[in-house]
Motif scaffolding. Structure first.
Motif, PDB file in Angstrom:
ATOM      1  N   GLU A 294      29.456  36.055  42.791  1.00 28.96           N
ATOM      2  CA  GLU A 294      29.802  37.299  42.095  1.00 28.96           C
ATOM      3  C   GLU A 294      28.598  37.869  41.339  1.00 28.96           C
ATOM      4  O   GLU A 294      28.392  39.088  41.325  1.00 28.96           O
ATOM      5  N   VAL A 295      27.822  37.004  40.706  1.00 27.73           N
ATOM      6  CA  VAL A 295      26.624  37.479  39.995  1.00 27.73           C
ATOM      7  C   VAL A 295      25.632  38.074  40.988  1.00 27.73           C
ATOM      8  O   VAL A 295      25.022  39.126  40.736  1.00 27.73           O
ATOM      9  N   PHE A 296      25.459  37.411  42.129  1.00 31.51           N
ATOM     10  CA  PHE A 296      24.576  37.917  43.186  1.00 31.51           C
ATOM     11  C   PHE A 296      25.050  39.292  43.662  1.00 31.51           C
ATOM     12  O   PHE A 296      24.250  40.241  43.774  1.00 31.51           O
ATOM     13  N   ALA A 297      26.340  39.420  43.930  1.00 35.93           N
ATOM     14  CA  ALA A 297      26.884  40.686  44.430  1.00 35.93           C
ATOM     15  C   ALA A 297      26.720  41.805  43.399  1.00 35.93           C
ATOM     16  O   ALA A 297      26.337  42.927  43.736  1.00 35.93           O
ATOM     17  N   ALA A 298      27.000  41.488  42.133  1.00 39.59           N
ATOM     18  CA  ALA A 298      26.865  42.507  41.087  1.00 39.59           C
ATOM     19  C   ALA A 298      25.423  42.984  40.971  1.00 39.59           C
ATOM     20  O   ALA A 298      25.163  44.173  40.763  1.00 39.59           O
ATOM     21  N   ALA A 299      24.462  42.061  41.099  1.00 47.55           N
ATOM     22  CA  ALA A 299      23.044  42.428  41.001  1.00 47.55           C
ATOM     23  C   ALA A 299      22.655  43.411  42.097  1.00 47.55           C
ATOM     24  O   ALA A 299      21.944  44.390  41.852  1.00 47.55           O
ATOM     25  N   LEU A 300      23.123  43.162  43.304  1.00 48.76           N
ATOM     26  CA  LEU A 300      22.758  44.048  44.418  1.00 48.76           C
ATOM     27  C   LEU A 300      23.490  45.386  44.343  1.00 48.76           C
ATOM     28  O   LEU A 300      22.904  46.442  44.593  1.00 48.76           O
ATOM     29  N   VAL A 301      24.764  45.346  43.972  1.00 46.43           N
ATOM     30  CA  VAL A 301      25.551  46.582  43.940  1.00 46.43           C
ATOM     31  C   VAL A 301      25.042  47.527  42.847  1.00 46.43           C
ATOM     32  O   VAL A 301      24.830  48.722  43.089  1.00 46.43           O
ATOM     33  N   GLU A 302      24.839  46.997  41.638  1.00 45.68           N
ATOM     34  CA  GLU A 302      24.472  47.881  40.523  1.00 45.68           C
ATOM     35  C   GLU A 302      22.989  48.253  40.533  1.00 45.68           C
ATOM     36  O   GLU A 302      22.550  49.040  39.709  1.00 45.68           O
ATOM     37  N   ASN A 303      22.218  47.683  41.449  1.00 39.01           N
ATOM     38  CA  ASN A 303      20.832  48.136  41.656  1.00 39.01           C
ATOM     39  C   ASN A 303      20.718  48.928  42.953  1.00 39.01           C
ATOM     40  O   ASN A 303      19.605  49.073  43.503  1.00 39.01           O
ATOM     41  N   ASP A 304      21.864  49.392  43.428  1.00 43.47           N
ATOM     42  CA  ASP A 304      21.908  50.261  44.616  1.00 43.47           C
ATOM     43  C   ASP A 304      21.275  49.609  45.848  1.00 43.47           C
ATOM     44  O   ASP A 304      20.620  50.279  46.643  1.00 43.47           O
ATOM     45  N   ARG A 305      21.450  48.293  45.977  1.00 41.13           N
ATOM     46  CA  ARG A 305      20.921  47.598  47.141  1.00 41.13           C
ATOM     47  C   ARG A 305      22.008  47.193  48.125  1.00 41.13           C
ATOM     48  O   ARG A 305      21.721  46.684  49.204  1.00 41.13           O
ATOM     49  N   ALA A 306      23.262  47.367  47.758  1.00 43.23           N
ATOM     50  CA  ALA A 306      24.340  46.961  48.671  1.00 43.23           C
ATOM     51  C   ALA A 306      25.656  47.553  48.191  1.00 43.23           C
ATOM     52  O   ALA A 306      25.758  48.063  47.068  1.00 43.23           O
ATOM     53  N   ARG A 307      26.624  47.497  49.061  1.00 40.72           N
ATOM     54  CA  ARG A 307      27.991  47.785  48.642  1.00 40.72           C
ATOM     55  C   ARG A 307      28.903  46.726  49.234  1.00 40.72           C
ATOM     56  O   ARG A 307      28.540  46.024  50.187  1.00 40.72           O
ATOM     57  N   ILE A 308      30.106  46.630  48.649  1.00 42.62           N
ATOM     58  CA  ILE A 308      31.025  45.548  49.003  1.00 42.62           C
ATOM     59  C   ILE A 308      32.144  46.069  49.897  1.00 42.62           C
ATOM     60  O   ILE A 308      32.747  47.120  49.623  1.00 42.62           O
ATOM     61  N   ILE A 309      32.440  45.297  50.946  1.00 46.87           N
ATOM     62  CA  ILE A 309      33.582  45.561  51.811  1.00 46.87           C
ATOM     63  C   ILE A 309      34.440  44.296  51.845  1.00 46.87           C
ATOM     64  O   ILE A 309      33.924  43.202  52.058  1.00 46.87           O
ATOM     65  N   GLY A 310      35.720  44.447  51.603  1.00 44.50           N
ATOM     66  CA  GLY A 310      36.610  43.289  51.621  1.00 44.50           C
ATOM     67  C   GLY A 310      37.603  43.321  50.480  1.00 44.50           C
ATOM     68  O   GLY A 310      38.164  44.373  50.157  1.00 44.50           O
ATOM     69  N   GLU A 311      37.797  42.168  49.863  1.00 38.14           N
ATOM     70  CA  GLU A 311      38.762  42.042  48.773  1.00 38.14           C
ATOM     71  C   GLU A 311      38.046  41.977  47.424  1.00 38.14           C
ATOM     72  O   GLU A 311      36.858  41.648  47.348  1.00 38.14           O
ATOM     73  N   ARG A 312      38.797  42.261  46.368  1.00 41.32           N
ATOM     74  CA  ARG A 312      38.281  42.106  45.012  1.00 41.32           C
ATOM     75  C   ARG A 312      37.911  40.637  44.781  1.00 41.32           C
ATOM     76  O   ARG A 312      38.624  39.731  45.212  1.00 41.32           O
ATOM     77  N   THR A 313      36.793  40.401  44.115  1.00 45.66           N
ATOM     78  CA  THR A 313      36.382  39.019  43.862  1.00 45.66           C
ATOM     79  C   THR A 313      37.230  38.410  42.747  1.00 45.66           C
ATOM     80  O   THR A 313      37.946  39.111  42.037  1.00 45.66           O
ATOM     81  N   LEU A 314      37.112  37.089  42.586  1.00 44.29           N
ATOM     82  CA  LEU A 314      38.022  36.376  41.682  1.00 44.29           C
ATOM     83  C   LEU A 314      37.837  36.746  40.220  1.00 44.29           C
ATOM     84  O   LEU A 314      38.810  36.867  39.477  1.00 44.29           O
ATOM     85  N   GLY A 315      36.588  36.927  39.777  1.00 43.87           N
ATOM     86  CA  GLY A 315      36.346  37.160  38.350  1.00 43.87           C
ATOM     87  C   GLY A 315      36.180  35.851  37.597  1.00 43.87           C
ATOM     88  O   GLY A 315      36.860  35.596  36.601  1.00 43.87           O
TER      89      GLY A 315
END
Length: 393
Positions: A294-315
């Protein structure tokens, strides 16, 4: 000491116990406004239990349950541990290397977050959302997450029996798992479509940043111009490892924020030399995506390097530590959590996909089908995004 005497002692000391737990052991310097009415209610509940319950209750059982409830009311990972459990932390580490590959959380019973790829749990068909009703016949209804995870570990080659309930089904299933050695952390590469590399990250470790570089390089040699990074059911790895794994993809800016009580926020920033991987990235997630993933995904998404497809992560992006108490018991306490680069809490919230796609339900014991709607949607979305660029060229 008579029952009446024990009750009087308990009634007089209960507020002190609560003050100690809430105001001292949890690190608070003063009791918050509104705490006194709760303490009064707590005292009333204790009085009713010892004065009106159908049979004479055990003072130890009542107070142990109260302390367990105090800790587990914070989050699924925090727990109060009795003295024997605290001793077990120091005494059984050498014999507890065998794993089933399950990551758990607590939701009424223990619940499966994910089953690691190739693990005994995955081979037995366990997956995200399954309830573990019992471990070796012991009910998990009042079992802490810490205790459940300890029971799953044991010597390599030993067996553990789980009583499993899936979804809304009423029938439980007995599953016997043989513990194996810890599974290696690796990143694998496949090509699901021309020009698209699929990188599978089953867990995060110290070498994951380098493994990602190598996997991308391998995909490029096979013709990849963009990559999908599969984080579905990826639940192993300290959250700090997720921020480090993001470095190859993010050139500048904040990667993640670590927040701890009385320590404030500590930002993890990109350094010179980061961001060497510039291919477009799409992330695949499920409800089993947690911790470092989740930390990895947040880093890429909020730095405009990726977007997420699928389900909401656990938190679930936090760290726990053991706080030993004078009587030998202890608190397994969440003391730090991770925020996204923009300061949004991940723990307890999760990451919302840009394109939501649900995983299909599977009956217990039924073979997995060939359909993969999340991957199919990702490939479709990539095609939709690349088409205008080709037309413009």
């Amino acid at each position: 000491m008579t029952t009446r005497t024990r009750y009087l002692v308990l009634a007089l000391t209960t507020p002190l116990v609560v003050f100690t737990l809430v105001g001292g052991l949890l690190g608070q310097q003063r009791t918050t406004p509104g705490a006194y009415p709760h303490l009064r209610v707590f005292d009333d509940v204790v009085s009713l239990i010892f004065g009106s319950y159908v049979e004479e209750p055990s003072a130890d059982t009542v107070l142990d349950g109260a302390m367990l409830g105090l800790a587990e009311g914070l989050d699924p990972d925090s727990s109060w541990l009795d003295a024997s459990q605290v001793k077990g932390i120091d005494g059984s580490a050498a014999s507890a290397s065998g794993t089933t590959g399950l990551s758990l959380t607590r939701q009424y019973y223990l619940r499966v977050v994910a089953a690691r790829d190739g693990s005994p749990a995955a081979k037995a068909g366990l997956h995200t959302g399954d309830y573990i009703r019992a471990i070796d016949g012991k009910s998990t209804r009042h079992m802490s997450l810490f205790q459940g995870e300890r029971l799953l570990r044991g010597p390599e080659g030993s067996k553990v029996t789980l009583t499993v309930l899936r979804g809304s089904q009423t029938d439980t299933h007995e599953v016997v798992l043989t513990r194996v050695a810890p599974l290696p952390v690796a990143v694998t590469t496949t090509m699901p479509a021309p020009g698209v590399g699929l990188l599978r990250v089953a867990a995060f470790g110290e070498r994951t940043p380098q493994q990602l570089r190598e996997a991308v390089a391998q995909a490029v040699t096979q013709g990849a111009t963009q990559v999908l990074i599969d984080l579905r059911h990826t639940a192993e790895g300290d959250p700090a490892l997720g921020a480090e794994a993001a470095r190859p993809f993010v050139k500048t800016g904040t990667l993640a924020i670590r927040e701890a009580r009385n320590q404030g926020q500590q930002k993890v920033e990109a350094r010179a030399g980061d961001g060497s991987l510039t291919l477009p990235v799409t992330l695949l997630t499920t409800n089993g995506t947690s911790q470092a993933a989740e930390v990895f995904a947040a880093a890429l998404v909020e730095n405009d390097r990726a977007r997420i497809i699928g389900e909401r992560t656990l938190g679930r992006a936090a760290a726990q530590k053991l706080v030993k108490l004078p009587d030998g018991s202890g608190l397994w306490l969440t003391y730090a959590r991770w925020l996204s680069p923009k300061g949004t809490a991940i723990h307890g919230t999760g990451l919302v996909p840009a394109v939501p796609v649900a995983e299909p339900d599977v009956e217990f014991g039924a073979p997995l089908g060939d359909e993969d709607p999340i991957l199919d949607k990702a490939l479709e979305t990539i095609g939709a995004r690349t088409a205008p660029a080709k037309a413009a060229a």
